[in-house]
Design a protein around this motif. Sequence first.
Motif, PDB file in Angstrom:
ATOM      1  N   LYS A  26       8.988   5.062  59.107  1.00  0.00           N
ATOM      2  CA  LYS A  26      10.087   5.624  59.897  1.00  0.00           C
ATOM      3  C   LYS A  26      10.164   4.905  61.238  1.00  0.00           C
ATOM      4  O   LYS A  26       9.143   4.665  61.896  1.00  0.00           O
ATOM      5  CB  LYS A  26       9.886   7.124  60.119  1.00  0.00           C
ATOM      6  N   ASP A  27      11.371   4.578  61.659  1.00  0.00           N
ATOM      7  CA  ASP A  27      11.538   3.790  62.885  1.00  0.00           C
ATOM      8  C   ASP A  27      11.990   4.627  64.078  1.00  0.00           C
ATOM      9  O   ASP A  27      12.452   4.090  65.090  1.00  0.00           O
ATOM     10  CB  ASP A  27      12.528   2.645  62.653  1.00  0.00           C
ATOM     11  N   ASP A  28      11.869   5.964  63.975  1.00  0.00           N
ATOM     12  CA  ASP A  28      12.310   6.824  65.069  1.00  0.00           C
ATOM     13  C   ASP A  28      11.150   7.350  65.897  1.00  0.00           C
ATOM     14  O   ASP A  28      11.247   8.370  66.570  1.00  0.00           O
ATOM     15  CB  ASP A  28      13.132   7.991  64.512  1.00  0.00           C
TER      16      ASP A  28
END
Length: 332
Positions: A26-28
């Motif tokens: 996940k890139d958040d």
Amino acid sequence: MTITIADVAAAAGVSKTTVSRVLNGKDDLDAQTADRVRRVIAELGYVPSARAVGLARGRTRIVGMLVPSLTWPWMGEVLQGAVDAMEAAGYGLLLFTVNRGEDSMRQFAQQVSARAFDGLLVVEPDGQTGYIAELYAGGLPVVLIDDRAARRPMFPSVGTTNRSGARSAGEHLIALGRHRPLVITGKITFGCTRERVAGFADAYAEAGLPIDPALVFEGDFSYRCGREAVLRSAGAGFDAVFAHNDLSATGAMQAVIESGRSVPGDVAVVGFDDLPLAANAQPPLSTVRQPLREMGDAAARLLLAHFAGEPLPASPVTIPTTFVTRESTTGR
């Protein structure tokens, strides 16, 4: 000691959810937090469960396979074809049988509810068509192998040319001058049985040689039923046997020999499947080769293609049979 995701979370000072988000790319997340979690994972030597990661991503990379029993003579070939295709694509195969009836199906249903697999290969167990149809209608990708109930196109399916395969057996026997065959069928409720009965009868009808109904014996694909059919028909003057599988064909052939008649001199014998026992029988058995391993492979590839974004086919995929001539009909 096994390192868990909770250990990683505690050492990194984050929640287990944060660790899971890092594992799943996940890139958040804050870059520093993500880097810290990755360092802790490396330091502790944590190895995440492939299944757990897959579930978090909405897939397991596991395919279920439901079969009636592993004792069926040809089941190993079908399984091998499916396993080879799945393993080559990095998928595992979770195998279920119906050996214990309703108890087996309850355990299978629990795995369905737990979303333990991404799709299902089925060699249809008796009485379970409605349940499998519900799973398919509910969104579970299903591919049927060897549609024995002939309910196509209820499901995407892979099968073979049962009718033309049986026809080829009839044409072979007619060419040898065998005009009075004993036919040993499988269970008549199976679609493949009805197709084989029809295909064989087609060949004889076109030659002007209708098959004597008294020489059609309903069996159950077993060695025993092949023997019984021959013994019960001993005085009927048949000069050939067409059995709907190799196992019953070898039982029939043994009974013919034990009765004092010769194979193929007095009685020519043909089976269906081309299992290893066919080539090793005495004499070696002429048979209709069913592409068993290819059927398992093709069904698995349909699911794999579906996972990659392709729709499952609306029409059955059919792999043709071939006729294999051996000494049980030609004597050489």
